[in-house]
Enzyme design. Sequence first.
Site, PDB file in Angstrom:
ATOM      1  N   LYS A   1       0.843  -1.205   0.000  1.00 46.87           N
ATOM      2  CA  LYS A   1       0.000   0.000   0.000  1.00 46.87           C
ATOM      3  C   LYS A   1       0.881   1.258   0.000  1.00 46.87           C
ATOM      4  CE  LYS A   1      -3.899  -2.397   2.083  1.00 46.87           C
ATOM      5  NZ  LYS A   1      -4.760  -2.699   3.235  1.00 46.87           N
TER       6      LYS A   1
ATOM      7  N   GLN B   1      -4.743  -1.471   9.432  1.00 44.01           N
ATOM      8  CA  GLN B   1      -4.724  -2.792   8.814  1.00 44.01           C
ATOM      9  C   GLN B   1      -5.376  -3.823   9.738  1.00 44.01           C
ATOM     10  OE1 GLN B   1      -3.769  -3.343   5.682  1.00 44.01           O
ATOM     11  NE2 GLN B   1      -4.180  -5.529   5.786  1.00 44.01           N
TER      12      GLN B   1
ATOM     13  N   ASP C   1     -11.021   3.105   3.721  1.00 43.75           N
ATOM     14  CA  ASP C   1     -11.422   1.696   3.646  1.00 43.75           C
ATOM     15  C   ASP C   1     -12.945   1.563   3.512  1.00 43.75           C
ATOM     16  OD1 ASP C   1      -9.476  -0.335   3.673  1.00 43.75           O
ATOM     17  OD2 ASP C   1      -9.036  -0.040   5.796  1.00 43.75           O
TER      18      ASP C   1
HETATM   19  N1  GUN Z   1      -7.227  -6.706   5.882  1.00 41.69           N
HETATM   20  C1  GUN Z   1      -7.573  -7.427   4.796  1.00 41.69           C
HETATM   21  N2  GUN Z   1      -8.130  -6.626   3.853  1.00 41.69           N
HETATM   22  C2  GUN Z   1      -8.128  -5.378   4.364  1.00 41.69           C
HETATM   23  C3  GUN Z   1      -8.567  -4.120   3.858  1.00 41.69           C
HETATM   24  O1  GUN Z   1      -9.092  -3.989   2.743  1.00 41.69           O
HETATM   25  N3  GUN Z   1      -8.383  -3.060   4.688  1.00 41.69           N
HETATM   26  C4  GUN Z   1      -7.827  -3.180   5.924  1.00 41.69           C
HETATM   27  N4  GUN Z   1      -7.721  -2.080   6.674  1.00 41.69           N
HETATM   28  N5  GUN Z   1      -7.418  -4.323   6.423  1.00 41.69           N
HETATM   29  C5  GUN Z   1      -7.568  -5.425   5.645  1.00 41.69           C
END
Ligand code: GUN
Length: 287
Positions: free
Chosen positions: A53, A97, A120
Site C-alpha cells: 500500500k 490494517q 477503507d
Molecule cells: N485486511 C484485509 N483486507 C483489508 C482491507 O481492505 N483493509 C484493511 N484495513 N485491512 C484489511
Amino acid sequence: MTASILDGNALSAHLRTELAERAAALAAQGVHPCLAVILVGEDPASAVYVRNKVAGCEKVGMRSIKDVYAPDVNPAVVFARIAELNADPAVHGILVQLPLPKHFDSEAVLEAIAPEKDVDGFHAQNVGALMQGNPRFIPCTPYGVMKMLEAGHVPLKGAEAVIVGRSNIVGKPMAMLLLAQSCTVTVCHSQSRDLAFHTRRADILVAAVGRAKMITGDMIKPGATVIDVGINRQLSGPNAGKLCGDVDFESAKTVAGLITPVPGGVGPMTITMLLTNTIEAAERTLI
Ligand code: GUN
C-alpha cells in the site's frame, strides 16, 4: 472452452496512470494527497499488504505515513494516534490494517477514524451510506471487483450474482454494489446447504472465503464470470509456498467465460482503489 483472463495488473496500471495525473493536479494546487497506514503486530501477510500500500502511494506520487506498533501495544496509544491523524489537515486517508490483535476492540478502532478520512469505507457511517445507495467511500476490494466487471463488459442488469463469503470487508459490501447494479444477489457462507447448487446458477461468481481452491470447475456455470478474491498460500504439493485463490484455476478456466487469476487479479485492484479513495478524499478538501 478456455476462459478469457481479467487482468488486474493491466487494469491497475491503466487506472494508476490516471491517478498519478490527479495527484499531480492536486499538488499543483498545494494539496499533496497523503495516506496514513497503521499496522499493529507482526502478522507477515499484513506486513506485506501494508508495504504494498505504501509502495503504491509512492508510485503515483502520493505521500504516505506508516506507523507500526508492537503486538502488545496499549490500544490507548493507537486511539491517540488516530485522533492526531484525524486532526491533521495534511492527512487525507487513514487505514488501520486488519486483523488487529485480540486485545483490541476492532469495531471501536474503525469508529474512531474520521468518516471523511475512512478510505477503507469501514466506518458505520460509510457502511450505512453504501447500504442506502449513496456511498462516500466504497470498500476497496469490492470496488476493484466492480471496476474489473466494467472493464470486462460483463452485463450486470438482471444477472444472477452469487457471492461466497459474508465478511464486512468483501462479501457484504460486494452484495450491496451488485444489488445497486440490478443483479439478483445470493450470498453464501459456511452454513449454506448445497453450495454448488447456488454457484452453478451464477452468471457472476465471487469467491471470497479464504479457503484454497474450494471452488472447482464442476461448481461453475459454463460461460460464467468468476472473480477470485482469495489469496491463500499453498501448504503442500508441488506448488507449496506459492499463492493460490479460492478458485481452482485449472479446472475453472475450462468452464468459465471470464476469470481473474491469483496473483494478478483482484489483489492489485484493491490497492488501486485504496489510492483512488485517498485521491478522492484529497480532492474533496478543495470543494
Ligand atoms: N485486511 C484485509 N483486507 C483489508 C482491507 O481492505 N483493509 C484493511 N484495513 N485491512 C484489511
